[in-house]
Scaffold this motif. Structure first.
Motif, PDB file in Angstrom:
ATOM      1  N   VAL A   5      43.264  24.533  46.988  1.00  0.00           N
ATOM      2  CA  VAL A   5      42.292  24.335  45.911  1.00  0.00           C
ATOM      3  C   VAL A   5      41.343  23.221  46.329  1.00  0.00           C
ATOM      4  O   VAL A   5      41.765  22.087  46.555  1.00  0.00           O
ATOM      5  N   VAL A   6      40.067  23.555  46.436  1.00  0.00           N
ATOM      6  CA  VAL A   6      39.043  22.588  46.846  1.00  0.00           C
ATOM      7  C   VAL A   6      38.175  22.288  45.631  1.00  0.00           C
ATOM      8  O   VAL A   6      37.343  23.109  45.222  1.00  0.00           O
ATOM      9  N   GLU A   7      38.378  21.112  45.044  1.00  0.00           N
ATOM     10  CA  GLU A   7      37.705  20.750  43.796  1.00  0.00           C
ATOM     11  C   GLU A   7      37.619  19.230  43.728  1.00  0.00           C
ATOM     12  O   GLU A   7      38.642  18.541  43.835  1.00  0.00           O
ATOM     13  N   ASP A   8      36.403  18.687  43.553  1.00  0.00           N
ATOM     14  CA  ASP A   8      36.246  17.227  43.550  1.00  0.00           C
ATOM     15  C   ASP A   8      36.538  16.602  42.198  1.00  0.00           C
ATOM     16  O   ASP A   8      36.717  15.386  42.110  1.00  0.00           O
ATOM     17  N   VAL A  30      42.400  19.424  47.640  1.00  0.00           N
ATOM     18  CA  VAL A  30      41.543  18.509  48.396  1.00  0.00           C
ATOM     19  C   VAL A  30      40.227  18.403  47.647  1.00  0.00           C
ATOM     20  O   VAL A  30      39.765  19.375  47.047  1.00  0.00           O
ATOM     21  N   GLY A  31      39.625  17.206  47.636  1.00  0.00           N
ATOM     22  CA  GLY A  31      38.427  16.996  46.841  1.00  0.00           C
ATOM     23  C   GLY A  31      37.184  16.691  47.633  1.00  0.00           C
ATOM     24  O   GLY A  31      36.174  16.268  47.062  1.00  0.00           O
ATOM     25  N   GLU A  32      37.217  16.918  48.951  1.00  0.00           N
ATOM     26  CA  GLU A  32      36.083  16.551  49.803  1.00  0.00           C
ATOM     27  C   GLU A  32      35.820  17.655  50.819  1.00  0.00           C
ATOM     28  O   GLU A  32      36.743  18.241  51.379  1.00  0.00           O
ATOM     29  N   GLY A  33      34.543  17.958  51.040  1.00  0.00           N
ATOM     30  CA  GLY A  33      34.175  19.109  51.843  1.00  0.00           C
ATOM     31  C   GLY A  33      34.591  19.048  53.294  1.00  0.00           C
ATOM     32  O   GLY A  33      35.042  20.053  53.859  1.00  0.00           O
ATOM     33  N   ASN A  34      34.453  17.903  53.934  1.00  0.00           N
ATOM     34  CA  ASN A  34      34.803  17.800  55.356  1.00  0.00           C
ATOM     35  C   ASN A  34      36.293  18.038  55.582  1.00  0.00           C
ATOM     36  O   ASN A  34      36.687  18.738  56.522  1.00  0.00           O
ATOM     37  N   GLU A  35      37.107  17.453  54.716  1.00  0.00           N
ATOM     38  CA  GLU A  35      38.550  17.651  54.840  1.00  0.00           C
ATOM     39  C   GLU A  35      38.920  19.103  54.558  1.00  0.00           C
ATOM     40  O   GLU A  35      39.790  19.682  55.220  1.00  0.00           O
ATOM     41  N   ALA A  36      38.254  19.702  53.580  1.00  0.00           N
ATOM     42  CA  ALA A  36      38.512  21.108  53.268  1.00  0.00           C
ATOM     43  C   ALA A  36      38.168  22.000  54.453  1.00  0.00           C
ATOM     44  O   ALA A  36      38.916  22.931  54.778  1.00  0.00           O
ATOM     45  N   VAL A  49      40.712  28.462  46.587  1.00  0.00           N
ATOM     46  CA  VAL A  49      39.813  28.329  45.446  1.00  0.00           C
ATOM     47  C   VAL A  49      38.807  27.254  45.817  1.00  0.00           C
ATOM     48  O   VAL A  49      39.194  26.124  46.140  1.00  0.00           O
ATOM     49  N   LEU A  50      37.536  27.571  45.793  1.00  0.00           N
ATOM     50  CA  LEU A  50      36.520  26.680  46.351  1.00  0.00           C
ATOM     51  C   LEU A  50      35.401  26.395  45.356  1.00  0.00           C
ATOM     52  O   LEU A  50      34.729  27.309  44.874  1.00  0.00           O
ATOM     53  N   ASP A  51      35.187  25.100  45.074  1.00  0.00           N
ATOM     54  CA  ASP A  51      34.041  24.672  44.271  1.00  0.00           C
ATOM     55  C   ASP A  51      32.822  24.568  45.182  1.00  0.00           C
ATOM     56  O   ASP A  51      32.961  24.393  46.399  1.00  0.00           O
ATOM     57  N   LEU A  52      31.631  24.662  44.616  1.00  0.00           N
ATOM     58  CA  LEU A  52      30.419  24.561  45.430  1.00  0.00           C
ATOM     59  C   LEU A  52      29.898  23.139  45.543  1.00  0.00           C
ATOM     60  O   LEU A  52      29.410  22.732  46.597  1.00  0.00           O
ATOM     61  N   GLY A  53      29.993  22.369  44.456  1.00  0.00           N
ATOM     62  CA  GLY A  53      29.469  21.010  44.462  1.00  0.00           C
ATOM     63  C   GLY A  53      30.503  20.014  44.954  1.00  0.00           C
ATOM     64  O   GLY A  53      31.297  19.491  44.172  1.00  0.00           O
ATOM     65  N   VAL A  60      29.338  26.011  50.054  1.00  0.00           N
ATOM     66  CA  VAL A  60      28.806  27.087  50.906  1.00  0.00           C
ATOM     67  C   VAL A  60      28.938  26.702  52.376  1.00  0.00           C
ATOM     68  O   VAL A  60      29.295  27.537  53.216  1.00  0.00           O
ATOM     69  N   SER A  61      28.678  25.439  52.709  1.00  0.00           N
ATOM     70  CA  SER A  61      28.811  24.982  54.095  1.00  0.00           C
ATOM     71  C   SER A  61      30.264  25.040  54.553  1.00  0.00           C
ATOM     72  O   SER A  61      30.547  25.430  55.690  1.00  0.00           O
ATOM     73  N   VAL A  62      31.184  24.662  53.672  1.00  0.00           N
ATOM     74  CA  VAL A  62      32.610  24.740  53.988  1.00  0.00           C
ATOM     75  C   VAL A  62      33.002  26.183  54.272  1.00  0.00           C
ATOM     76  O   VAL A  62      33.674  26.488  55.264  1.00  0.00           O
TER      77      VAL A  62
END
Length: 223
Positions: A5-8, A30-36, A49-53, A60-62
């Protein structure tokens, strides 16, 4: 089923993780794009599960990074953005599904199970192995039409074997998909759990392939 789950939003991430865990899934957040981006390419998840912001890298970059580096796990984009341009960018980057906030927790779990099932090539939510049936949407097993009572660990192991029916699955592969990263059960623990499952089934469906792992079949073969 092991889900990233990727959500900040920490509170929201915890709610999603709690709901998916209650639904029988193994969840890492995880709450940060680079780590995700790193985790998706180095750990073996069944879905994300991926958030965009996101800070660091946006969603989208992730997602694009995952796909460019060969990460093929199903991805459900879960975001407050409902513009067509955001949906188009997500699907172009490799998203498998898109759900906007607010949402029902139960719907997230259901969509993840459907994505996982389709990724494995199963068109029906009902998987069959001899007298054993698994309803992947409801996460429920029946044996000869009767509900089968299993512990959470037993259920996760048997579900994974059902999804990989006919394939030899190694002990390490089972561990990667049914346990969190901070847990590393030894092979004896898995053997004990497999033994318990076999006794509850009462029929020969799970074969042991010496030195290789386990294989679930329709039965009638020697273990």
């Amino acid at each position: 089923m092991k889900v990233l789950v990727v959500e900040d939003d920490k509170e929201l991430a915890e709610r999603i993780a709690a709901a998916l865990t209650q639904d029988g899934m193994i969840v890492e957040t995880v709450g940060e794009g680079n780590e995700a981006a790193f985790l998706g390419c180095t750990e073996d998840y069944d879905a994300a599960v991926l958030d965009l912001g996101l800070p660091g890298q946006d969603g989208v970059s992730v997602l694009r990074h995952w796909r460019e580096h060969g990460c093929r796990m199903p991805v459900l984009v879960l975001t407050a953005r409902n513009r067509w341009s955001d949906k188009l960018a997500s699907f172009d980057a490799g998203a498998d599904d898109y759900l906007t906030k607010p949402f029902l927790q139960e719907e997230v779990a259901l969509r993840l199970r459907v994505l996982k099932r389709r990724a494995l090539g199963h068109s029906s939510p009902i998987l069959q192995a001899g007298p054993l049936s698994y309803d992947s949407n409801a996460d429920r097993f029946t044996l000869n039409g009767e509900l089968l009572t299993l512990t959470a660990q037993e259920k996760r192991i048997l579900a994974y074997l059902m999804q990989r029916k006919g394939c030899v699955v190694s002990r390490s592969e089972i561990s990667e998909h049914v346990y969190a990263r901070d847990l590393d059960p030894d092979s004896n623990t898995l053997d004990v759990l497999i033994g318990r499952i076999r006794r509850k089934l009462g029929v020969t469906l799970i074969q042991t392939e010496r030195g290789r792992g386990f294989c679930l079949t329709d039965g009638n073969d020697a273990v």
